[in-house]
Design a protein around this motif. Structure first.
Motif: not given
Lengths: 240, 404
Positions: B302-308, B310-311, B397
């Protein structure tokens, strides 16, 4: 120079293992132009994944500079890096890494939500890409209802739907049988030709290596060889 | 989408979610039941204190509360008729009752004991049901020398119905007076120490014995306890405008025992509530932590594909909150149903300390308790997710992606 999607200058990366510093990359200078289809080859531990992580804004180098699409990413903060990943980079993983609780459609839609694309546009683009990877009929299925090849296709659609400038793939065919792997490779090749998006693979797969326009060989954290397959490149130019 | 992901993740590991929900449901239901039991006791004690003993308001002659009287009824009320008529005109007032309390010696000719006497208007006293008749009958209007004796006192004096006893006390002028009263009944209030000393006589008999027409206080009974403050303000205004020489106290100033019980019960309730809170927090935190551990690679993706970050934090916080919401709803239903079942089953409890009679276990379903148990479930589940969710959002990540 203006065409280069990736530029690395003197990039080094060390990991700490207890009290010992282990160099993973020691002095990488590299430039990749827009539209290239590049294979990053080398034995395990040669630094392929580390290099991919650095270019993919997942990690920061110990020293050196990385320019992505003209912008320096080495001094950028984490939230901004997340934005860059969401808008400029597509990721394809060896183990597909789809969200198991989301359908194929929702998996592809997710990155568009991150970049705030309006609903109607979002759905059009998701449908377009699911069609492109040949999964229109599987849109409502969850990953555990899909085969390995189908899952990787969803992952490819997810990587492409944001219209990135660069797609990074870490061993994308390693978990697939050779026939499916060949189909996936065809698909990636076709996408590269049609959209002109830059592809960078870390791979052991001789099939990928042989079909890459450019092969970069890493050994012990350094570039050991960097060769272009002129036959293939001309073929692509002619096709365009 | 975040809510969708969170919601679907709740049902991913069904068994774990079920156990967490059970903890939440038991916690919420437990608080509802114990809280309801507590409220029932408060309500019962409050109403019995007021209706059987204190009245909602007590009116006295001005100076009664502060003065140190030398003689009985030195600060007694006189001519209360006008006051009673005016106060009883208020539709919120059920009735007024005049009372005198006095002390003295009671004797059967062989043995003497000290007594605590209450002089009452028999009809009003019967309405107040301030005691339980043990033998004989209640006092009735029109008789002067009738006497009711508390259970313990009756036993120690070896009293039978129809016996004559002599009451001796000081009159309002300070001299001694004695008078014979005939025992018509014995009673118990449930408080042993009181029943060992208590007697009741008609007001007319006490007037004769004390040689006065004064009364000590006027009890005002309301239809609704909730009206106490409002009625008191109105009576106060009435007294001021008509120059009545009176002062007054509401029941809450007089019910010391009630307030002590409330204090103790609330302390216990708070203590148990804290234990429940801690158990729920640990349980939910454990669940969320295990979820995060299992889904480390997913978080990395999720983080790798751009989730910040705080999300990611919001995602796991939301999962905790949703579990809390489901647990709260189920706990509410379970607690309410169980409460009804307990009320329906009519379980008898043994007498509390100092009392001689048992009582029925009842659960009072107060909206405030239902709402707070429900809210507690959501709040604790959310609170306990904060730290694990924060840890998840701080994952590296590259490490997370490499997690098996």
């Amino acid at each position: 120079m203006t065409d280069s999607v990736i530029a690395l200058r003197g990039v080094r990366k060390c990991y700490r293992l207890g009290k010992v510093e282990v160099p993973a990359l020691s002095g990488i200078d590299l430039e990749i132009q827009a539209g290239e289809f590049v294979a990053l080859a080398g034995p395990s531990g040669s630094g392929k994944t580390t290099l991919l992580n650095l270019i993919g804004c997942l990690d920061k180098p110990t020293a050196g500079q990385i320019l992505l699409d003209g912008g320096d990413i080495t001094q950028t903060d984490l939230d901004r890096l997340a934005d860059i990943r969401a808008s400029k980079i597509g990721f394809i993983f060896q183990t597909f890494n789809l969200l198991p609780v989301l359908t194929a459609f929702e998996n592809v839609e997710y990155p568009l939500l991150l970049s705030g694309v309006p609903r109607k546009q979002r759905q059009e683009r998701v449908r377009e890409w699911l069609k492109h990877v040949g999964l229109t009929g599987q849109a409502e299925q969850r990953p555990d209802q899909l085969s390995g090849g189908q899952r990787q296709r969803v992952a490819i659609a997810r990587a492409m739907v944001t219209r990135p400038v660069l797609v990074l793939a870490d061993e994308p065919t390693a978990n697939l049988d050779s026939e499916t792997a060949a189909q996936i490779l065809d698909l990636l090749n076709e996408i590269n030709r049609e959209t002109g998006v830059t592809f960078l693979f870390a791979t052991h797969d001789p099939a990928i290596i042989s079909r890459a326009h450019r092969r970069i060989r890493l050994r012990d954290g350094r570039i050991a060889a960097d060769e272009r397959n002129h036959q293939l490149i001309e073929g692509v130019s002619n096709a365009r | 989408m975040l809510a969708k992901i969170a919601f679907r993740n709740i049902f991913r590991n069904r068994r774990r979610t079920l156990i967490t929900l059970l903890v939440l449901v038991m916690g919420a239901a437990g608080l509802i039941l114990f809280g309801g039991y507590k409220e029932m006791n408060f309500w019962g004690l409050r109403e019995s204190t007021i209706r059987n003993r204190l009245g909602h308001l007590q009116l006295y002659r001005k100076g009664y509360l502060s003065a140190d009287s030398q003689k009985p009824l030195e600060y007694g009320l006189e001519d209360v008729a006008e006051i009673r008529v005016a106060v009883e005109k208020d539709p919120r007032v059920a009735m007024t009752a005049a009372q005198i309390t006095f002390m003295g010696l009671i004797s059967n000719g062989e043995k003497s004991e000290t007594f605590l006497g209450t002089a009452v208007e028999p009809a009003k006293d019967r309405q107040m049901r301030s005691q339980r008749l043990e033998s004989g009958r209640e006092l009735s209007d029109g008789e002067m020398d009738a006497l009711m004796v508390g259970r313990g006192l009756a036993r120690s004096m070896n009293v039978k119905i129809g016996d004559y006893l002599t009451l001796m006390t000081t009159t309002v002028t300070g001299s001694l007076n004695a008078m014979d009263f005939q025992v018509v009944g014995t009673f118990m209030t449930g408080v042993k120490e009181y029943d060992d000393r208590a007697i009741k006589v008609p007001l007319s008999g006490a007037h004769y014995l004390l040689n006065t027409k004064k009364i000590e206080k006027l009890l005002v009974m309301l239809k609704q306890t909730e009206d106490t403050d409002a009625v008191m303000a109105d009576v106060q205004a009435l007294a001021t405008s008509r120059n009545w020489p009176i002062e007054m106290r509401p029941w809450s100033d007089l019910a010391g025992f009630y307030h002590q019980v409330v204090l103790i019960f609330n302390g216990i309730f708070g203590f148990i509530g804290t234990i429940v809170f801690v158990i729920v927090v640990l349980s939910v935190a454990n669940t969320i932590m295990m979820n995060i551990f299992e889904r480390t690679r997913e978080i990395g993706t999720l983080m790798a594909i751009g989730t910040k970050r705080k999300r990611i934090w919001a995602l796991f916080l939301l999962e905790g909150a949703m579990i809390g919401l489901i647990g709260g709803v189920l706990g509410l239903v379970f607690g309410a149903v169980l409460g009804q079942v307990i009320n329906y089953a009519q379980i008898q409890l043994p007498p509390p300390p100092g009392y001689t009679a048992g009582y029925q276990l009842r659960i009072l379903m107060r909206p405030s308790i239902l709402v707070s148990s429900f809210a507690l479930s959501i709040v604790t589940a959310t609170l306990s997710s904060i730290y694990p969710a924060f840890k998840a959002s701080r994952l590296n990540i590259v490490d997370a992606l490499g997690h098996i």
